[in-house]
Design a protein around this motif. Structure first.
Motif, short mmCIF file in Angstrom:
data_model
loop_
_atom_site.label_atom_id
_atom_site.label_comp_id
_atom_site.label_asym_id
_atom_site.label_seq_id
_atom_site.Cartn_x
_atom_site.Cartn_y
_atom_site.Cartn_z
N VAL A 1 6.62 8.47 1.72
CA VAL A 1 5.29 8.18 2.26
C VAL A 1 5.47 7.44 3.59
CG1 VAL A 1 3.23 6.73 1.96
CG2 VAL A 1 4.03 8.17 0.08
N VAL A 2 4.63 7.77 4.55
CA VAL A 2 4.61 7.07 5.83
C VAL A 2 3.28 6.35 5.98
CG1 VAL A 2 4.71 7.30 8.34
CG2 VAL A 2 6.14 8.76 6.91
N ALA A 3 3.35 5.06 6.25
CA ALA A 3 2.14 4.26 6.50
C ALA A 3 2.35 3.47 7.78
CB ALA A 3 1.87 3.31 5.33
N VAL B 1 5.91 1.92 8.21
CA VAL B 1 6.62 1.71 6.94
C VAL B 1 6.87 3.07 6.31
CG1 VAL B 1 6.38 0.83 4.57
CG2 VAL B 1 5.74 -0.61 6.52
N MET B 2 8.08 3.25 5.79
CA MET B 2 8.43 4.51 5.12
C MET B 2 9.04 4.20 3.76
SD MET B 2 10.84 7.68 6.49
CE MET B 2 9.75 8.00 7.87
N LYS C 1 0.83 -1.20 0.00
CA LYS C 1 0.00 0.00 0.00
C LYS C 1 0.87 1.25 0.00
CE LYS C 1 -3.97 -2.01 2.44
NZ LYS C 1 -4.74 -2.00 3.71
N ALA C 2 1.91 1.25 0.83
CA ALA C 2 2.79 2.41 0.90
C ALA C 2 3.45 2.68 -0.45
CB ALA C 2 3.84 2.22 1.99
N CYS C 3 3.90 1.63 -1.11
CA CYS C 3 4.53 1.78 -2.43
C CYS C 3 3.52 2.31 -3.45
CB CYS C 3 5.12 0.45 -2.89
SG CYS C 3 6.56 -0.10 -1.94
N ALA D 1 12.10 4.33 12.09
CA ALA D 1 11.91 4.20 10.65
C ALA D 1 12.62 5.34 9.91
CB ALA D 1 10.42 4.18 10.30
N THR D 2 12.52 6.55 10.45
CA THR D 2 13.20 7.69 9.83
C THR D 2 14.70 7.50 9.82
OG1 THR D 2 11.42 9.18 10.58
CG2 THR D 2 13.51 10.19 9.94
N ALA D 3 15.27 7.09 10.96
CA ALA D 3 16.71 6.88 11.02
C ALA D 3 17.16 5.78 10.06
CB ALA D 3 17.12 6.53 12.45
#
Length: 413
Positions: free
Chosen positions: A140-142, A75-76, A28-30, A160-162
């Motif tokens: 995108v962040v999910a 998920v990022m 979904k994120a992709c 997730a950001t790191a």
């Protein structure tokens, strides 16, 4: 486009549900990334939330905690944006919040913007201080980590950001350094004086293992959880009481003040007898706060040993005692959490319930209940139905086994 989890040092989880739900979230994120930016993502990462089985409000008191990463993830996605000619920035879209944030990548971050952006900004600022530059990117962040449930959705976002910044720059941090950078991000930009547990859980999580974390030394001892006969059931009370005064920070300050009266440098050096001997010099509130800290440190060590050796009755006793201490001495529970624990406790071991307690900061959020796997569905239904009858609130629940910590996800086309 296909995706595959990649973390060579960790074995894959045996939970089919975990793999399927994470894969679905990644897909979904992709898809959202392509729809929003008209390009496929170059990188995808995931970082889990966590639940703490025992050891609450002692991570910032040099105690022991015993969390596990859960099968719920942030998920990022990211793709580099080479068309930015001015100051480089990160553009991140949250599908859950229908909101886009823009973060400068030129070391100009001095204060937080507020909201979920603060957690990302804090990590970006720390990464820039350490490594110097980050390329402009869109992402995108999910997430399927419940927000506000005490399951560390904020820490999962930070980690997730790191992990994404590592992928974008090629700079790899030691796992401990990454967790500590994320903790400092929460201190500096979100203004939350959290301990190390949340970020360590999201970074270091492994399938079939709990983590006994020494919050004074940051040493981790693996506690085996390979027994498929046991499952962790997480029930969200779906309430969050907004109390004035910043209760988390208040509890931390109270612990520091009590420790100062005791004349000790660390709660790990305080025995229950020391606290009782100093009771005349303490207020009733200070004594009860200290009693929770001292006894919770003891309980967590005993629970870890009992868990590793399958002494489930001892584990259950420790979980219930922990909740009572949080309710009475630390005063961070609430009526709804107490109801959920009471309902679980009314079901004895023959009905599949080993133990239950509130988890997280308190004043709402979730309970964690250790349940025999064969009884999970029935226990979950009874808890939710009885909670609805008593409180009038429709709770939410899901079960989890220990999950894989933060990792990159390979994209194949």
């Amino acid at each position: 486009m296909n995706v595959a989890e990649t973390q060579p040092t960790a074995a894959p989880s045996r939970s089919h549900h975990s793999t399927c739900s994470l894969n679905e979230l990644v897909q979904k994120a992709c898809q959202w990334h392509v729809e929003r930016y008209q390009v496929e993502p170059e990188h995808v990462v995931a970082a889990p939330g966590r639940v703490n089985l025992i050891g609450e409000h002692i991570d910032y008191n040099d105690g022991y905690v015993m969390p596990m990463a859960i099968e719920r993830y942030v998920v990022m996605t990211a793709s580099t944006n080479r068309q930015q000619n001015s100051t480089a920035s990160a553009r991140l879209y949250s599908n859950d919040l229908s909101e886009t944030i823009n973060i400068p990548l030129d070391r100009s971050l001095q204060q937080a913007s507020g909201g979920w952006a603060s957690y990302v900004e804090g990590v970006v600022a720390g990464f820039l201080e350490r490594f110097g530059s980050i390329p402009a990117f869109d992402g995108v962040v999910a997430s399927d980590v419940p927000i506000g449930g005490g399951l560390s959705s904020s820490a999962a976002l930070e980690v997730a950001t790191a992990t994404m910044l590592e992928a974008l720059t090629g700079h790899r941090m030691e796992l401990t350094d990454k967790a500590l950078l994320c903790q400092q991000a929460e201190h500096r930009f979100a203004g939350v004086p959290c301990g190390v547990m949340d970020q360590f859980s999201s970074v270091f999580g492994k399938p079939d293992e709990l983590m006994l974390l020494d919050c004074r030394s940051n040493d981790i001892t693996a506690v085996p959880f390979a027994d498929d006969a046991m499952t962790v059931l997480i029930v969200n009370s779906c309430v969050k009481h907004n109390l004035t005064g910043g209760e988390y920070a208040t509890r931390r300050r109270q612990c520091e003040e009590t420790l100062a009266v005791l004349g000790s440098e660390s709660w790990r050096d305080v025995r229950l007898a020391d606290l009782e001997n100093a009771q005349p010099d303490l207020t009733d509130e200070q004594f009860r706060r200290g009693r929770h800290v001292v006894t919770e440190i003891i309980r967590t060590g005993k629970a870890a040993d009992a868990f590793a050796n399958g002494r489930w009755s001892d584990v259950g006793h420790a979980m219930y005692a922990s909740h009572e201490s949080l309710r009475d001495d630390f005063e961070v529970s609430c009526q709804e959490l107490d109801q959920l624990v009471e309902i679980a406790r009314s079901m004895d071991a023959s009905e599949g319930v080993i133990g239950s307690r509130m988890t997280g900061g308190g004043f709402g959020g979730c309970t964690v209940t250790l349940v025999k796997t064969e009884n999970v569905a029935r226990v979950q239904n009874h808890l939710l139905n009885e909670y609805k009858r008593r409180s009038g609130i429709r709770g939410e629940a899901f079960s989890s086994r220990p999950a894989l910590g933060a990792h990159a996800i390979a994209i194949t086309r």
